[in-house]
Design an enzyme around this catalytic site. Structure first.
Site, PDB file in Angstrom:
ATOM      1  N   ASP A  12       1.467 -14.749   5.465  1.00 27.59           N
ATOM      2  CA  ASP A  12       1.397 -13.300   5.742  1.00 27.59           C
ATOM      3  C   ASP A  12       2.430 -12.504   4.953  1.00 27.59           C
ATOM      4  O   ASP A  12       2.887 -11.456   5.397  1.00 27.59           O
ATOM      5  CB  ASP A  12       1.608 -13.000   7.243  1.00 27.59           C
ATOM      6  CG  ASP A  12       0.702 -13.831   8.116  1.00 27.59           C
ATOM      7  OD1 ASP A  12      -0.434 -14.064   7.702  1.00 27.59           O
ATOM      8  OD2 ASP A  12       1.151 -14.243   9.193  1.00 27.59           O
ATOM      9  N   HIS A  40      -6.256 -13.078   4.155  1.00 25.46           N
ATOM     10  CA  HIS A  40      -5.514 -12.172   3.289  1.00 25.46           C
ATOM     11  C   HIS A  40      -6.056 -10.774   3.532  1.00 25.46           C
ATOM     12  O   HIS A  40      -7.269 -10.583   3.505  1.00 25.46           O
ATOM     13  CB  HIS A  40      -5.735 -12.531   1.822  1.00 25.46           C
ATOM     14  CG  HIS A  40      -5.114 -13.831   1.445  1.00 25.46           C
ATOM     15  ND1 HIS A  40      -5.412 -14.498   0.296  1.00 25.46           N
ATOM     16  CD2 HIS A  40      -4.200 -14.574   2.072  1.00 25.46           C
ATOM     17  CE1 HIS A  40      -4.706 -15.606   0.231  1.00 25.46           C
ATOM     18  NE2 HIS A  40      -3.974 -15.671   1.309  1.00 25.46           N
TER      19      HIS A  40
HETATM   20  P1  GDP Z   1      -1.214 -12.698   3.060  1.00 26.19           P
HETATM   21  O1  GDP Z   1      -1.921 -13.724   3.882  1.00 26.19           O
HETATM   22  O2  GDP Z   1       0.040 -13.226   2.456  1.00 26.19           O
HETATM   23  O3  GDP Z   1      -2.098 -12.035   2.082  1.00 26.19           O
HETATM   24  O4  GDP Z   1      -0.702 -11.561   4.064  1.00 26.19           O
HETATM   25  P2  GDP Z   1      -1.554 -10.763   5.161  1.00 26.19           P
HETATM   26  O5  GDP Z   1      -2.630 -10.048   4.524  1.00 26.19           O
HETATM   27  O6  GDP Z   1      -1.880 -11.634   6.303  1.00 26.19           O
HETATM   28  O7  GDP Z   1      -0.423  -9.780   5.700  1.00 26.19           O
HETATM   29  C1  GDP Z   1       0.170  -8.821   4.959  1.00 26.19           C
HETATM   30  C2  GDP Z   1      -0.048  -7.466   5.646  1.00 26.19           C
HETATM   31  O8  GDP Z   1       0.824  -6.535   5.086  1.00 26.19           O
HETATM   32  C3  GDP Z   1      -1.430  -6.889   5.425  1.00 26.19           C
HETATM   33  O9  GDP Z   1      -1.799  -6.097   6.522  1.00 26.19           O
HETATM   34  C4  GDP Z   1      -1.252  -6.027   4.185  1.00 26.19           C
HETATM   35  O10 GDP Z   1      -2.194  -4.969   4.083  1.00 26.19           O
HETATM   36  C5  GDP Z   1       0.100  -5.499   4.428  1.00 26.19           C
HETATM   37  N1  GDP Z   1       0.891  -5.185   3.250  1.00 26.19           N
HETATM   38  C6  GDP Z   1       1.009  -5.888   2.087  1.00 26.19           C
HETATM   39  N2  GDP Z   1       1.944  -5.324   1.296  1.00 26.19           N
HETATM   40  C7  GDP Z   1       2.432  -4.257   1.991  1.00 26.19           C
HETATM   41  C8  GDP Z   1       3.443  -3.286   1.730  1.00 26.19           C
HETATM   42  O11 GDP Z   1       4.120  -3.310   0.713  1.00 26.19           O
HETATM   43  N3  GDP Z   1       3.669  -2.352   2.715  1.00 26.19           N
HETATM   44  C9  GDP Z   1       2.980  -2.324   3.875  1.00 26.19           C
HETATM   45  N4  GDP Z   1       3.271  -1.365   4.763  1.00 26.19           N
HETATM   46  N5  GDP Z   1       2.037  -3.232   4.160  1.00 26.19           N
HETATM   47  C10 GDP Z   1       1.764  -4.172   3.234  1.00 26.19           C
END
Ligand code: GDP
Length: 429
Positions: A12, A40
């Site tokens: 995440d 993701h």
């Molecule tokens: P992944 O599995 O590593 O892709 O991560 P996830 O998608 O599960 O979780 C990351 C969360 O953070 C998601 O809701 C993204 O939309 C959000 N996100 C990613 N980068 C940023 C950021 O720079 N700022 C904010 N506020 N949210 C972000």
């Protein structure tokens, strides 16, 4: 050239978003491990999507997306995700599925669910997607490869053998109804139909692509701390989350992976059980959880509230090291703008001794966080596009992390959207 996008922590970290950004310059995006047990989240001009099995390049029509041999393939989930994209106006993506990928069967999900119930309070916090039983079968050599769907007669014989053992367990360990060969064959027939348009020799495709000078992105799931060898065993996932495994799970030469972008969030979060030294609780945690990620820290696949905590340099430095990091992407920095002071975990105290090295699980269980407080910047940094425009204390926070990680931060993400990205170093580097 191959670039891997992987996580330094518990997952995440925002890998989906970073892959979506980097996919702009990629020709191929490959998923190389894991399955539909994690997601993701990607936000772009089509809307907000939670991808579980499809590679994050599916929003770029010119990108070829590959589900590699290392993935736990749930054909129905792939079909559902494709249907969702189509239903929401995303042009049909180019997709190839490795004919060496193995299939997550309905009985894997069943066994996962029954085992979690049997373990009750001592469970591993599985998402019950069948991933652990799937990988157990793969390494016990009783898994089913996509290529085997070509010969249904041989497959029937194999299924009979598989069910002999599975039914013993179902009957005597779980007191559950037995499985029938006909039903499993019917399931496999359906998968054959679903997968036929996509099945391919993807390592040969990748080899050709690399020879032609194409840019290939490998997209990891979860992070270093969930790796079965190097993570917080046994609270780990069942396939390697490391860039090094990318070579195996995609079928590319290890030396082709020239760039490893390790994603780490500006604070910590984890879904499910397992050691998490800098975890915070109560009001303080509730506030960070509510403000965190995009619309709160809740699992992309399960909707479970994520555990949250402060940035952990000990865990992240270890996480970056095991990934073989060449570039760090620091994400979700925008969320911290509400804090007067921001604690950063700089060391662990274990039995009265300080350490900056991430220990094995037994010692980790006794570790307490040692914090350094950094001044906050107390403003909203969303919308800022150049590193110099970030408030001074925000830059100091980034640079403190960079210095103590020992790896260069190349990308700073200050929002969930594709455009919310700051290149701390030269974009073309
Ligand atoms: P992944 O599995 O590593 O892709 O991560 P996830 O998608 O599960 O979780 C990351 C969360 O953070 C998601 O809701 C993204 O939309 C959000 N996100 C990613 N980068 C940023 C950021 O720079 N700022 C904010 N506020 N949210 C972000």
């Amino acid at each position: 050239m191959v670039t891997a996008v992987v996580g330094a922590n518990w997952g995440d970290e925002g890998k989906g978003k970073i892959t979506d950004v980097l996919a702009e310059r990629a020709d191929v995006v490959v998923r190389f491990q894991g399955g539909a047990n994690a997601g993701h989240t990607i936000k772009n001009h089509f809307g907000k999507f939670a991808l579980h099995t499809l590679p994050s390049g599916v929003f770029h029509p010119e990108v070829t997306n590959v589900i590699g041999n290392g993935v736990a393939l749930s054909p129905r989930k792939v079909m559902e995700e494709l249907a969702e994209l189509a239903g929401r106006g995303v042009p049909a993506p180019r997709l190839l599925i490795s004919n060496r990928a193995q299939i997550v069967m309905s009985y894997h999900v069943l066994f996962d669910t029954l085992e979690e119930a049997r373990l009750a309070g001592k469970s591993f916090g599985s998402t019950k997607s069948g991933i652990a039983p799937f990988y157990s079968d793969k390494y016990a050599k009783t898994g089913i490869q996509v290529s085997e769907l070509e010969d249904m007669e041989a497959l029937r014989e194999k299924v009979e053998g598989i069910l002999l053992k599975k039914n013993l367990l179902l009957k005597y360990l779980y007191g559950h109804e037995e499985l029938k060969v006909e039903e499993i064959m019917e399931e496999l027939m359906q998968y054959k139909e679903m997968l036929a348009p996509y099945a391919a020799d993807t390592s040969a495709f990748l080899s050709r692509s690399l020879k032609e000078g194409k840019e290939v992105l490998l997209e990891g799931q979860l992070g270093t701390l969930k790796d079965p060898d190097h993570g917080i065993y046994p609270m780990v996932t069942s396939s390697s989350t490391l860039a090094g495994y990318g070579a195996v799970g995609a079928g590319v030469p290890p030396c082709a992976i020239r760039k490893v972008v390790t994603v780490t969030k500006a604070y910590s979060s984890a879904v499910g059980a397992g050691e998490f030294v800098s975890e915070i609780f109560g009001e303080e945690a509730e506030e960070l959880r509510r403000r965190g990620g995009d619309g709160g820290e809740y699992g992309a696949t399960t909707g479970r509230p994520r555990r949250v905590g402060w940035y952990d340099l000990v865990a992240s430095r270890y996480g970056c090291r095991l990934q073989g990091t060449t570039d760090v992407a620091l994400t979700v920095l925008d969320v911290l703008g509400y804090l007067d002071e921001i604690p950063v975990c700089v060391a662990y105290e274990i039995d009265g001794e300080y350490t900056e090295e991430f220990p094995v699980t037994t010692f980790l269980q006794r570790a307490k966080p040692v914090y350094k407080l950094l001044p906050g910047w107390k403003c909203d940094i969303t919308g800022i596009r150049s590193y110099e425009e970030l408030p001074e204390n925000c830059r100091k926070y980034v640079e403190f992390i960079e210095e103590h990680l020992g790896y260069p931060i190349t990308y700073v993400s200050n929002g969930p959207g594709r455009e919310d990205i700051i290149y701390k170093r030269d974009k073309e580097a």
